[in-house]
Design an enzyme around this catalytic site. Structure first.
Site, PDB file in Angstrom:
ATOM      1  N   ALA A   1      41.377  43.880  43.528  1.00  9.62           N
ATOM      2  CA  ALA A   1      42.516  43.638  44.348  1.00  9.62           C
ATOM      3  C   ALA A   1      43.455  43.081  43.919  1.00  9.62           C
ATOM      4  O   ALA A   1      44.944  43.291  44.470  1.00  9.62           O
ATOM      5  CB  ALA A   1      41.919  42.393  45.010  1.00  9.62           C
TER       6      ALA A   1
ATOM      7  N   TYR B   1      46.681  33.720  47.638  1.00 14.13           N
ATOM      8  CA  TYR B   1      44.776  34.589  47.880  1.00 14.13           C
ATOM      9  C   TYR B   1      44.234  33.441  49.560  1.00 14.13           C
ATOM     10  O   TYR B   1      43.954  33.728  49.943  1.00 14.13           O
ATOM     11  CB  TYR B   1      43.513  34.754  47.086  1.00 14.13           C
ATOM     12  CG  TYR B   1      43.772  35.899  46.491  1.00 14.13           C
ATOM     13  CD1 TYR B   1      44.910  37.038  46.075  1.00 14.13           C
ATOM     14  CD2 TYR B   1      42.156  36.620  45.733  1.00 14.13           C
ATOM     15  CE1 TYR B   1      44.834  37.968  45.271  1.00 14.13           C
ATOM     16  CE2 TYR B   1      43.052  37.394  44.645  1.00 14.13           C
ATOM     17  CZ  TYR B   1      43.985  38.092  44.820  1.00 14.13           C
ATOM     18  OH  TYR B   1      43.674  39.489  43.800  1.00 14.13           O
TER      19      TYR B   1
ATOM     20  N   GLU C   1      32.544  38.005  44.935  1.00 12.38           N
ATOM     21  CA  GLU C   1      33.334  38.332  44.379  1.00 12.38           C
ATOM     22  C   GLU C   1      33.298  38.165  42.814  1.00 12.38           C
ATOM     23  O   GLU C   1      33.932  38.216  42.123  1.00 12.38           O
ATOM     24  CB  GLU C   1      34.982  37.275  44.762  1.00 12.38           C
ATOM     25  CG  GLU C   1      35.880  38.260  44.262  1.00 12.38           C
ATOM     26  CD  GLU C   1      36.706  37.395  45.168  1.00 12.38           C
ATOM     27  OE1 GLU C   1      38.075  38.111  45.293  1.00 12.38           O
ATOM     28  OE2 GLU C   1      36.612  36.182  44.968  1.00 12.38           O
TER      29      GLU C   1
END
Length: 338
Positions: free
Chosen positions: A74, A196, A286
């Site tokens: 990401a 984030y 994640e």
């Protein structure tokens, strides 16, 4: 089946790092002609196997996860680097690489794509890339960055017509988008610790301010990661604000969204399930992300999150199934999980 809805390819072969360095240097020099050629990126299947088997796949097997929904790193989406040309080709490279992983390990990984967003650019290339990845690669979703500027926060609200083309394509293809930030240029905002989760929290409120999207786009599926940026902790505050402003109740609007459990704290995870409902949250680690290191208080990695779910004694069998598997099946409905 234990489905991890949020994994990133963060252990890529070294030549991808070299390529990005060269591409970024060319972009900073504003020299499109100096962009490294696509054919110059070389990674063998053996290099990919080496990068996966000692990392994501090893931990996945040790911790009991059956399948990871897998996307490019990401932080490396970096939509603010260069221009739309830069972003398009970089995004294609990283999506192609994830596809290669899913071809090598089809029982362990299934793909989700990044999108080639670029500050100020329309979403035509993102629509095309989503279509390519779903129809050619069998990917089952995308990551959508509401702040492609990298910290300037100058994109339109999520209910604006600017975003309609990607929503239309998502509904047409029956795939969800996970809202995910990328690198930030803001020196006051730490990428993992602040940016984030700010993106997550902003997305929850912005979508709840625009419940008409689900009337305009029936079947629209939006996932907000990391527990929605502490949505559970601010749940009653949001209820109050929405009442003060005469809006549709927050609890009704937030029910349009899905959330993952990449939170890394048992009490926070439990509160998220209580507030947002076991029918709206999905198991996630994640891995490998920001929580790969060992928690000195319990002697295990922070992202070894199965323990947290297993310790919630009040979950019914149906609720536990929904959190670990059932909700992912609903949201990622194109997937052939069996």
């Amino acid at each position: 089946m234990i489905i991890d809805c949020h994994g990133h390819y963060t252990t890529e072969p070294k030549d991808l790092h070299r390529f990005r360095k060269d591409q970024t240097a060319a972009a900073n020099a504003k020299d499109k002609a100096a962009m490294p050629p696509r054919a110059g990126l070389k990674m063998s299947d053996d290099e990919i196997r080496e990068s996966i088997e000692g990392n994501q796949l090893k931990l996945q097997r040790e911790r009991g996860t059956d399948l990871t929904i897998f996307s490019p790193r990401a932080s490396w989406m970096e939509h603010h680097v260069g221009n739309a040309h830069t972003s398009r080709f970089w995004t294609e490279h990283t999506n192609d690489l994830v596809h290669r992983v899913t071809k090598l390990y089809p029982e362990s990984f299934i793909g989700v794509c990044a999108l080639p967003q670029s500050p100020g650019a329309d979403l035509a290339s993102s629509v095309a890339e989503l279509d390519r990845c779903v129809n050619q690669f069998g990917f089952i979703g995308c990551n959508l960055n509401l702040d492609p500027s990298g910290g300037h926060w100058n994109s339109p609200p999520l209910g604006d017509r600017y975003w309609y083309p990607i929503y239309e394509k998502m509904v047409e293809l029956d795939v969800p988008a996970m809202i995910h930030g990328s690198a930030t240029q803001d020196p006051q905002s730490h990428m993992n610790a602040c940016h984030y989760t700010n993106v997550d929290a902003n997305a929850v409120v912005d979508y709840c301010l625009h419940p008409e999207l689900w009337e305009l786009f029936p079947g629209l599926k939006i996932i907000v990661p990391h527990g929605g940026g502490a949505t559970a902790f601010n749940y009653t505050r949001m209820r109050s604000i929405f009442i003060n402003e005469g809006r549709k109740p927050f609890e009704e609007c937030v029910a349009n969204l899905w959330f993952d459990l990449a939170i890394y704290d048992e009490e926070a995870l439990e509160m998220t399930i209580r507030k947002l409902g076991a029918e709206h949250v999905m198991y996630a680690t994640e891995m490998w992300g920001s929580a790969y290191n060992v928690d000195p208080l319990r002697g295990k990695p922070f992202d070894e999150t199965m323990d947290y779910v297993n310790n919630i004694s009040w979950l019914t069998p149906e609720q536990r199934y929904n959190v670990l598997e059932g909700n992912a099946r609903k949201v990622f409905s194109r997937a052939k999980f069996d």
